[in-house]
Design a protein around this motif. Structure first.
Motif, PDB file in Angstrom:
ATOM      1  N   ASN A   1       0.932  -1.103  -0.025  1.00 41.11           N
ATOM      2  CA  ASN A   1       0.061   0.095   0.091  1.00 41.11           C
ATOM      3  C   ASN A   1       0.971   1.559   0.010  1.00 41.11           C
ATOM      4  OD1 ASN A   1      -2.190  -1.449   0.002  1.00 41.11           O
ATOM      5  ND2 ASN A   1      -2.266  -1.302   2.250  1.00 41.11           N
ATOM      6  N   GLN A   2       2.233   1.607   1.094  1.00 40.16           N
ATOM      7  CA  GLN A   2       3.022   2.062   0.633  1.00 40.16           C
ATOM      8  C   GLN A   2       3.836   2.301  -0.653  1.00 40.16           C
ATOM      9  OE1 GLN A   2       6.154   1.778   3.445  1.00 40.16           O
ATOM     10  NE2 GLN A   2       6.967   3.894   3.279  1.00 40.16           N
ATOM     11  N   LEU A   3       4.194   1.960  -1.370  1.00 44.55           N
ATOM     12  CA  LEU A   3       4.466   1.340  -2.050  1.00 44.55           C
ATOM     13  C   LEU A   3       3.415   2.394  -3.898  1.00 44.55           C
ATOM     14  CD1 LEU A   3       6.891  -1.620  -3.064  1.00 44.55           C
ATOM     15  CD2 LEU A   3       7.076   0.770  -2.222  1.00 44.55           C
ATOM     16  N   THR A   4       2.287   1.791  -3.385  1.00 48.86           N
ATOM     17  CA  THR A   4       1.078   2.208  -4.300  1.00 48.86           C
ATOM     18  C   THR A   4       1.175   3.985  -4.181  1.00 48.86           C
ATOM     19  OG1 THR A   4       0.100   0.071  -4.452  1.00 48.86           O
ATOM     20  CG2 THR A   4      -1.216   1.803  -5.436  1.00 48.86           C
ATOM     21  N   ALA A   5       0.716   4.167  -2.818  1.00 53.53           N
ATOM     22  CA  ALA A   5       0.630   5.888  -2.458  1.00 53.53           C
ATOM     23  C   ALA A   5       2.090   6.574  -3.033  1.00 53.53           C
ATOM     24  CB  ALA A   5       0.751   5.653  -1.097  1.00 53.53           C
ATOM     25  N   LEU A   6       2.919   6.155  -3.230  1.00 55.66           N
ATOM     26  CA  LEU A   6       4.473   7.073  -3.775  1.00 55.66           C
ATOM     27  C   LEU A   6       4.332   6.401  -5.213  1.00 55.66           C
ATOM     28  CD1 LEU A   6       6.412   5.486  -0.675  1.00 55.66           C
ATOM     29  CD2 LEU A   6       6.048   7.513  -1.741  1.00 55.66           C
ATOM     30  N   GLN A   7       4.124   5.958  -5.684  1.00 56.05           N
ATOM     31  CA  GLN A   7       3.903   5.741  -7.027  1.00 56.05           C
ATOM     32  C   GLN A   7       2.905   6.850  -7.570  1.00 56.05           C
ATOM     33  OE1 GLN A   7       1.684   2.280  -9.043  1.00 56.05           O
ATOM     34  NE2 GLN A   7       3.119   3.066 -10.774  1.00 56.05           N
ATOM     35  N   ASP A   8       1.986   6.703  -7.012  1.00 54.19           N
ATOM     36  CA  ASP A   8       1.112   7.859  -7.492  1.00 54.19           C
ATOM     37  C   ASP A   8       1.062   8.847  -7.136  1.00 54.19           C
ATOM     38  OD1 ASP A   8      -0.980   5.775  -7.792  1.00 54.19           O
ATOM     39  OD2 ASP A   8      -2.365   5.928  -5.899  1.00 54.19           O
TER      40      ASP A   8
END
Length: 299
Positions: free
Chosen positions: A237-244
């Protein structure tokens, strides 16, 4: 008193003006064909410096996106392996509960359960030794290890983190060591493989007390796998948010670079048309001013 202007002076001045017009024409042509307002740093040193800085930020942002994608792949591979491990351990617990009812099971039935538990252990070992790009994902950061766990269930990795830089100053751990997911050591409570081995032996022997104790160690193994899955979910979830966030930054930087060195095509085309008209007019005027004479041919 009027100054005398020689033919040579007139010619040289006219040629210099033509070259200036031609240079302007060529510069506009380069801007239109390249889509860039800056061909070299001397065109606009301030804008060129800003463009270089922006390009460097774009390159760093693209690297962060690649790191993010790699990190999410690591987590996805581990998540798939742990999902399978969780199913296997839940089945093992269910079979252990059946085997604990020794009064209703004969030796043949116990052997069948023991055989199923051995298959679950083999599958679990395969999951624990899952690889990504030829590297065991549960071996931690230890180099030169071909398997996270040996055939006997001994942990061969370490508990160190594998991290990826996914934003300026932001590193995210993208692995869960096997010691966290499956345990390590030589006791059933600390190592899921030892727990399964002892449970299998207890079922083979029909030892109800040992089987009950084995259910407790399997529960500990289940807790480890569930905890590892929760950790992976949080990091994903952290990586997905940072990707956005990083993708939005990449779009912003690209727009900034376009503002700095891009060309307003409509304006450039109008300027080019005017400049070309001016150049053609200058050519015509120069041709009239510098008329060849008989002396030019006789010289």
């Amino acid at each position: 008193m009027l100054s005398r202007i020689s033919t040579r002076t007139t010619a040289m001045t006219s040629l210099a003006n033509l070259q200036t017009n031609q240079s302007r024409n060529q510069r506009l042509q380069e801007q239109i064909t390249s889509g860039k307002s800056i061909a070299k740093g001397s065109d606009n040193p301030v804008a060129a410096g800003e463009a270089l800085r922006t390009r460097a930020e774009i390159a760093a942002t693209e690297q962060h996106l690649r790191n993010n994608a790699d990190g999410r792949t690591w987590l996805t591979v581990q998540e798939g392996a742990l999902d399978g491990a969780l199913d296997g351990l839940q089945t093992a617990r269910s079979r252990a509960v059946q085997a604990a009812s020794t009064g209703t099971l004969d030796a043949s039935a116990r052997k069948g359960i023991a055989a199923e538990l051995r298959a679950i252990r083999d599958n679990l070992l395969g999951a624990a030794n899952t690889e990504h790009l030829g590297r065991p994902v549960f071996a931690g950061a230890k180099a030169g290890v071909s398997e996270a766990y040996s055939a006997t269930g001994a942990y061969q990795g370490d508990g160190n983190a594998i991290s990826r830089t996914v934003a300026p100053g932001v590193d995210v751990q993208v692995n869960v060591p096997g010691s966290t997911a499956f345990g390590s050591g030589t006791t059933a409570s600390a190592n899921t493989f030892v727990a399964l081995d002892e449970l299998i032996a207890a079922v083979d022997a029909g030892d109800a007390g040992a089987i009950t104790a084995g259910i407790g160690t399997i529960d500990a193994g289940l807790d480890r796998v569930k905890g590892a899955l929760a950790t992976i979910g949080a990091r994903s979830n952290q990586l997905t948010a940072l990707q956005d966030t990083t993708e939005a930054r990449a779009v912003h930087l690209s727009a900034t670079l376009e503002d700095v060195e891009g060309v307003d095509m409509a304006k450039a085309m109008v300027e080019f048309s005017l400049q070309n008209t001016s150049y053609q007019a200058a050519l015509a005027a120069t041709a009239k001013v510098i008329q060849p004479t008989l002396l030019d041919f006789l010289a």
